[in-house]
Design a protein around this motif. Structure first.
Motif, short mmCIF file in Angstrom:
data_model
loop_
_atom_site.label_atom_id
_atom_site.label_comp_id
_atom_site.label_asym_id
_atom_site.label_seq_id
_atom_site.Cartn_x
_atom_site.Cartn_y
_atom_site.Cartn_z
N ALA A 124 7.12 -4.63 17.66
CA ALA A 124 8.34 -5.09 18.42
C ALA A 124 9.31 -5.71 17.43
O ALA A 124 10.44 -5.46 17.63
N GLN A 125 8.96 -6.32 16.55
CA GLN A 125 10.14 -7.01 15.65
C GLN A 125 10.37 -6.51 14.41
O GLN A 125 11.49 -6.67 13.77
N HIS A 126 9.13 -5.69 13.65
CA HIS A 126 9.50 -5.28 12.48
C HIS A 126 8.81 -3.95 12.37
O HIS A 126 7.91 -3.73 11.92
N PRO A 127 9.46 -2.80 13.01
CA PRO A 127 8.74 -1.65 13.34
C PRO A 127 8.83 -0.64 12.21
O PRO A 127 8.25 0.55 12.30
N HIS A 128 9.71 -0.77 11.20
CA HIS A 128 9.85 0.08 10.14
C HIS A 128 8.92 0.49 9.26
O HIS A 128 8.73 1.45 8.56
N GLY A 129 7.97 -0.65 9.41
CA GLY A 129 6.58 -0.23 8.66
C GLY A 129 5.42 0.56 9.03
O GLY A 129 4.46 0.82 8.43
N LEU A 130 5.64 1.10 10.22
CA LEU A 130 4.77 1.97 10.96
C LEU A 130 5.26 2.87 12.02
O LEU A 130 6.48 2.73 12.53
N GLN A 131 4.63 3.87 11.95
CA GLN A 131 5.15 4.99 12.79
C GLN A 131 4.50 5.18 14.21
O GLN A 131 4.99 5.53 15.29
N LEU A 179 0.75 -1.29 0.22
CA LEU A 179 0.14 -0.16 0.04
C LEU A 179 1.04 1.21 -0.09
O LEU A 179 0.19 2.37 0.12
N GLY A 180 2.14 1.22 -0.19
CA GLY A 180 2.99 2.36 -0.11
C GLY A 180 3.41 2.90 1.17
O GLY A 180 3.87 3.82 1.41
N GLY A 181 3.39 2.17 2.34
CA GLY A 181 3.81 2.50 3.51
C GLY A 181 4.82 3.56 3.77
O GLY A 181 5.50 3.98 2.71
N PRO A 182 5.38 3.95 4.87
CA PRO A 182 4.77 3.38 6.09
C PRO A 182 3.46 3.47 6.70
O PRO A 182 3.05 4.56 6.05
N ALA A 183 2.70 2.78 7.38
CA ALA A 183 1.73 3.23 7.97
C ALA A 183 1.70 4.34 9.06
O ALA A 183 2.72 4.19 9.89
N ARG A 184 0.89 5.52 9.11
CA ARG A 184 1.08 6.39 10.00
C ARG A 184 0.65 5.42 11.34
O ARG A 184 1.45 6.07 12.55
N ALA A 185 -0.24 4.62 11.34
CA ALA A 185 -0.67 4.02 12.60
C ALA A 185 -1.01 2.73 12.12
O ALA A 185 -1.90 2.54 11.24
N VAL A 186 -0.92 1.51 12.94
CA VAL A 186 -1.56 0.24 12.64
C VAL A 186 -2.53 0.37 14.03
O VAL A 186 -1.94 0.31 15.36
N VAL A 187 -3.70 0.17 13.73
CA VAL A 187 -4.83 0.00 14.95
C VAL A 187 -5.34 -1.22 15.12
O VAL A 187 -5.81 -1.94 13.99
N ALA A 188 -5.28 -1.90 16.16
CA ALA A 188 -5.71 -3.42 16.23
C ALA A 188 -6.31 -3.73 17.56
O ALA A 188 -6.22 -3.10 18.53
N HIS A 189 -7.30 -4.69 17.25
CA HIS A 189 -8.05 -5.43 18.40
C HIS A 189 -8.09 -6.60 18.62
O HIS A 189 -7.73 -7.32 17.51
N ASP A 190 -8.18 -7.30 19.78
CA ASP A 190 -8.14 -8.62 20.05
C ASP A 190 -6.94 -9.42 19.12
O ASP A 190 -5.78 -8.94 19.50
N TRP A 191 -7.12 -10.20 18.31
CA TRP A 191 -6.28 -11.09 17.68
C TRP A 191 -5.51 -10.03 16.89
O TRP A 191 -4.20 -10.37 16.59
N GLY A 192 -6.14 -9.22 16.38
CA GLY A 192 -5.44 -8.33 15.62
C GLY A 192 -4.24 -7.44 16.27
O GLY A 192 -3.32 -7.27 15.86
N GLY A 193 -4.64 -7.26 17.64
CA GLY A 193 -3.54 -6.68 18.39
C GLY A 193 -2.49 -7.57 18.75
O GLY A 193 -1.39 -7.10 18.88
N ALA A 194 -2.66 -8.92 18.83
CA ALA A 194 -1.62 -9.92 19.08
C ALA A 194 -0.78 -9.65 18.06
O ALA A 194 0.55 -9.89 18.11
N VAL A 195 -1.15 -9.74 16.68
CA VAL A 195 -0.31 -9.71 15.52
C VAL A 195 0.43 -8.32 15.61
O VAL A 195 1.60 -8.12 15.23
N ALA A 196 -0.36 -7.26 16.03
CA ALA A 196 0.32 -5.74 15.82
C ALA A 196 1.48 -5.76 17.06
O ALA A 196 2.45 -4.96 16.82
N TRP A 197 1.12 -6.25 18.06
CA TRP A 197 2.34 -6.29 19.22
C TRP A 197 3.68 -6.86 18.52
O TRP A 197 4.46 -6.41 18.78
N ASN A 198 3.44 -8.01 17.79
CA ASN A 198 4.62 -8.62 17.25
C ASN A 198 5.46 -7.92 16.52
O ASN A 198 6.39 -7.46 16.14
N LEU A 199 4.13 -7.32 15.30
CA LEU A 199 4.88 -6.39 14.37
C LEU A 199 5.66 -5.11 14.78
O LEU A 199 6.72 -5.16 14.29
#
Length: 298
Positions: A112-119, A90-110
Motif C-alpha cells: 500500500a505504501q511502498h509498492p515500487h519494490g514489487l510487481q 537482492l536487486g529487485g523489484p520482486a516479481r511477487a511478495v508472498v506472505a502469511h500471517d504477520w508476514g502478511g501484515a507487513v506485506a499489506w503495508n509494503l
C-alpha cells in the motif's frame, strides 16, 4: 538445495535468509508469520525454485535475524523498511511478495505504501488492516477468535509460552474442530525445528509484533482500537493481488474477506474450504501451484 545467508541492511538490521533458485530468475520474497521462521517455506520453495529465485527471510526478531529489544522497533514502518531494503539489496523489484500471517501484515503495508519494490502480492491467511479493524470493532465472533492476542501482549507471555516444553505454543497448531490434536504435518522433525527456533533466539522479539500493534480485540482495560481509523492512503493496494484463504482458520474468520475489493481493486480470492491457518504446511503443492500461476509473467 536451499542456502542460508545473511543480508546486512543499510539501517543496521541483519536478516537471515533461506534461498534457492537461479540468481537471474524472477524474484519471490516469502514472509512467514508467528510463531514461525523462514524454514516454513522450504516445501514451497522446493516446488518453485526451478522457475523463480525464492528468498525467505527470518523477519526481524525471529530466528537468526536481528532482534532489537525495544517494542517500538517492531512498529509496522520498521518492518516494512526491512523488507523494502531486502528487496533492494537482492536487486529487485520482486516479481511477487508472498506472505502469511504477520508476514502478511507487513506485506499489506509494503504494497500500500511502498509498492515500487514489487510487481504483485500474494497473501495467505493474513487480514487486510482495514477489514481486520472493522471486524475487531464490530464483530463479536472475530473479537473472540482474536482474544489470544491480549494474552500475547502480557509482559510474562514469553515465560508462560515456554513452560512445559512450549505447551501453549503447540496449541496454536491444533487441528481445527478436532480438539487437542496436533496436525499430521507437525511431525517430530518439524517440531524439533520449531523448538530450536523458540529456544535459540527466544520469544520476546516475536511477541513484540503484538505489543507494538493497536490491532487487537477491545477489553475493559484496552479500548484504543475502538477509536482507531486508518486513512485510505495507508491501506489501498493497487497492485495485482491474490489472496489464498484457508476457510477453516479458527483465528482469522472468512468475514475478513468481506468488502476486501474496496481496498484492493485488482483482487483475486482463492478460497480453500478444507484448509486452516497453517495451509503453507498443510498443502505446499497447492500453495506453490497458486503462487506460480499468479507470479508467472502474463
Amino acid at each position: 538445495m536451499i542456502d542460508t545467508f545473511d543480508v546486512d541492511l543499510p539501517h543496521g538490521i541483519r536478516l537471515r535468509c533461506r534461498a534457492a533458485g537461479p540468481p537471474g530468475a524472477p524474484l519471490l520474497i516469502l514472509l512467514h508469520g508467528f510463531p514461525e521462521a523462514a524454514f516454513v517455506w522450504d516445501d514451497v520453495i522446493a516446488r518453485l525454485c526451478d522457475r523463480f529465485r525464492c528468498v525467505a527471510p527470518d523477519l526481524r526478531g525471529f530466528g537468526g535475524s536481528s532482534a532489537p529489544q525495544e517494542v517500538e522497533a517492531y512498529r509496522p514502518k520498521h518492518l516494512v523498511r526491512d523488507v523494502e531494503a531486502l528487496i533492494a539489496a537482492l536487486g529487485g523489484p520482486a516479481r511477487a511478495v508472498v506472505a502469511h500471517d504477520w508476514g502478511g501484515a507487513v506485506a499489506w503495508n509494503l504494497a500500500a505504501q511502498h509498492p515500487h519494490g514489487l510487481q504483485r502480492l500474494v497473501i495467505i491467511n493474513a487480514p487486510h488492516p482495514a477489514t481486520f479493524l472493522r471486524e475487531l470493532q464490530h464483530n463479536p465472533a472475530q473479537q473472540a477468535a482474536s482474544a489470544y492476542m491480549n494474552f500475547l501482549v502480557r509482559p510474562d507471555a514469553a515465560r508462560l509460552l515456554a513452560e512445559n516444553d512450549f505447551a501453549r505454543l503447540w496449541r496454536f497448531f491444533e487441528s481445527s474442530g478436532k480438539g487437542a490434536v496436533l496436525p499430521q504435518w507437525l511431525d517430530a522433525a518439524t517440531q524439533a525445528r520449531y523448538r530450536e527456533i523458540w529456544q535459540g533466539r527466544g520469544l520476546e522479539g516475536p511477541l513484540n509484533y503484538y505489543r507494538s500493534s493497536p490491532l487487537r480485540p477491545p477489553t475493559a482495560q484496552y479500548r484504543s482500537v475502538m477509536d482507531l481509523q486508518l486513512p485510505a492512503s495507508l491501506v489501498i493496494v493497487h497492485l495485482p493481488t491474490r489472496v489464498i484463504w484457508g476457510e477453516a482458520d479458527k483465528a482469522l474468520l472468512p468475514c475478513l474477506l468481506d468488502g476486501l475489493q474496496a481496498y484492493v481493486p485488482n483482487l483475486e480470492i482463492q478460497r480453500l474450504p478444507e484448509a486452516d491457518h497453517w495451509v503453507v504446511h498443510e498443502q505446499p503443492d497447492r500453495v506453490a501451484e497458486s503462487i506460480a500461476d499468479f507470479a508467472i509473467d502474463r
